[in-house]
Design a protein around this motif. Structure first.
Motif, short mmCIF file in Angstrom:
data_model
loop_
_atom_site.label_atom_id
_atom_site.label_comp_id
_atom_site.label_asym_id
_atom_site.label_seq_id
_atom_site.Cartn_x
_atom_site.Cartn_y
_atom_site.Cartn_z
N UNK A 85 -5.16 -2.21 -2.30
CA UNK A 85 -5.28 -3.66 -2.43
C UNK A 85 -5.79 -4.28 -1.13
N UNK A 86 -6.59 -5.32 -1.27
CA UNK A 86 -7.07 -6.04 -0.09
C UNK A 86 -6.05 -7.05 0.42
N UNK A 87 -5.15 -7.49 -0.46
CA UNK A 87 -4.18 -8.49 -0.08
C UNK A 87 -2.77 -8.06 -0.40
N UNK A 88 -1.79 -8.94 -0.17
CA UNK A 88 -0.39 -8.60 -0.40
C UNK A 88 -0.10 -8.29 -1.87
N UNK A 89 0.92 -7.45 -2.08
CA UNK A 89 1.44 -7.17 -3.42
C UNK A 89 2.80 -7.86 -3.49
N UNK A 90 2.84 -8.99 -4.16
CA UNK A 90 4.04 -9.83 -4.19
C UNK A 90 4.74 -9.68 -5.53
N UNK A 121 2.77 -6.16 2.47
CA UNK A 121 1.61 -6.71 3.17
C UNK A 121 0.83 -5.56 3.82
N UNK A 122 -0.35 -5.25 3.28
CA UNK A 122 -1.13 -4.14 3.83
C UNK A 122 -1.55 -4.40 5.28
N UNK A 123 -1.57 -3.35 6.07
CA UNK A 123 -2.06 -3.41 7.44
C UNK A 123 -3.44 -2.77 7.41
N UNK A 124 -4.47 -3.58 7.46
CA UNK A 124 -5.83 -3.10 7.23
C UNK A 124 -6.73 -3.45 8.41
N UNK A 125 -7.57 -2.50 8.79
CA UNK A 125 -8.61 -2.75 9.78
C UNK A 125 -9.94 -2.33 9.17
N UNK A 126 -10.79 -3.29 8.91
CA UNK A 126 -12.03 -3.01 8.21
C UNK A 126 -11.73 -2.53 6.80
N UNK A 127 -12.32 -1.40 6.44
CA UNK A 127 -12.09 -0.84 5.10
C UNK A 127 -10.93 0.13 5.07
N UNK A 128 -10.28 0.33 6.21
CA UNK A 128 -9.22 1.33 6.31
C UNK A 128 -7.85 0.66 6.34
N UNK A 129 -6.98 1.07 5.44
CA UNK A 129 -5.59 0.60 5.49
C UNK A 129 -4.75 1.64 6.21
N UNK A 130 -4.07 1.22 7.25
CA UNK A 130 -3.29 2.16 8.05
C UNK A 130 -1.81 2.10 7.76
N UNK A 131 -1.37 1.12 6.99
CA UNK A 131 0.05 1.04 6.69
C UNK A 131 0.40 -0.22 5.94
N UNK A 132 1.68 -0.57 5.93
CA UNK A 132 2.14 -1.76 5.22
C UNK A 132 3.47 -2.23 5.79
N UNK A 133 3.66 -3.54 5.74
CA UNK A 133 4.93 -4.18 6.07
C UNK A 133 5.54 -4.65 4.76
N UNK A 134 6.80 -4.27 4.51
CA UNK A 134 7.45 -4.61 3.23
C UNK A 134 8.75 -5.37 3.48
N UNK A 135 8.97 -6.40 2.67
CA UNK A 135 10.23 -7.15 2.68
C UNK A 135 10.94 -6.91 1.37
N UNK A 136 12.23 -6.62 1.43
CA UNK A 136 13.03 -6.30 0.25
C UNK A 136 14.15 -7.33 0.08
N UNK A 137 14.35 -7.78 -1.15
CA UNK A 137 15.43 -8.70 -1.45
C UNK A 137 16.26 -8.16 -2.61
N UNK A 138 17.56 -8.31 -2.49
CA UNK A 138 18.44 -7.82 -3.54
C UNK A 138 18.33 -8.67 -4.80
N UNK A 139 18.09 -9.97 -4.63
CA UNK A 139 17.97 -10.85 -5.78
C UNK A 139 16.55 -11.31 -5.99
#
Length: 243
Positions: A85-90, A121-139
């Protein structure tokens, strides 16, 4: 996102690093994210292979660690989806029908583990995604506009640290090289998949599916099962032929 708010976030990250007398780290980013955006866990992962495998760099809570392990085992979930994905997965409500259709194995297992919402939230540089930041909620609960803006900024900050070879720190007590964790666990997963491929006379992708299925079916972390295969404590055998 205003310049002032971005400066405030960097200041909060720097404040966490100051007592160590060290440069800012990925754990500092996770800590600020957890403090500034109400959540029940924050995690950072790195993309390590084309087989939808990710390496957990840090996680702030047991729930965050469990969810990342679940996605690694099943090979599906918002973190895996974010790889393409180019953008966040919410996903503000995992109980909805849409995430259950999209991730039929992950969604119910994650809900059972105590997860109600997840934002990646993907961590992307150019066309390469190097990782992601994720937030988790119980509810189930969506992010506010301000929280979304903060999360996007913190993801950009995490990417900057990951790509900065001079950035200090260990993540989860493992040394970083050039901003990335030593991918020992994932190397063992790849090695185990190669061994299973030979044992079953199947392709690597099929071997990885078998490995994941075994881990999920036995409720064990994928890395632990891979380690048993590599150390020859576990051997996969072909399914019996039926007439």
């Amino acid at each position: 996102m205003t310049t002032n708010r971005l400066s405030q976030l960097w200041a909060l990250v720097a404040e966490r690093a100051w007592p160590r007398g060290a440069s800012v780290s990925l754990e500092d980013i996770c800590g600020v994210c957890a403090a500034e955006i109400p959540s029940d866990g924050v995690s950072l992962t790195a993309n390590t292979s084309p087989q939808d495998l990710v390496e957990r760099l840090c996680a702030t809570t047991p729930l965050a660690r469990e969810i990342e392990e679940l996605q690694a085992t099943l090979g599906q979930g918002p973190g895996v989806a974010a790889l393409s994905c180019d953008g966040p997965v919410l996903t503000p409500d995992l109980h909805d029908a849409t995430p259950r259709r999209r991730w039929p194995a992950f969604a119910p297992a994650a809900v059972q583990a105590g997860l109600g919402a997840v934002f990646v939230f993907p961590l992307r540089t150019g066309a390469v995604q190097v990782g992601a930041l994720s937030l988790h909620r119980a509810g189930p609960k969506p992010l506010t506009d301000a929280q979304l803006s903060d999360a996007l900024s913190l993801a950009d900050m995490a990417l900057e640290i990951m790509l900065d070879g001079g950035a200090d720190t260990c993540v989860e007590d493992r040394p970083l090289w050039n901003g990335f964790a030593a991918f020992h666990d994932q190397a063992e997963v790849h090695q185990a998949a190669g061994m299973i491929s030979a044992q079953l006379d199947v392709g690597i992708d099929e071997a990885l599916v078998r490995l994941r299925a075994y881990a999920f079916g036995h409720e064990r972390p994928l890395a632990d099962v891979a380690r048993d295969v590599v150390r020859r404590r576990l051997k996969f055998t072909p399914d019996p032929q039926t007439d």
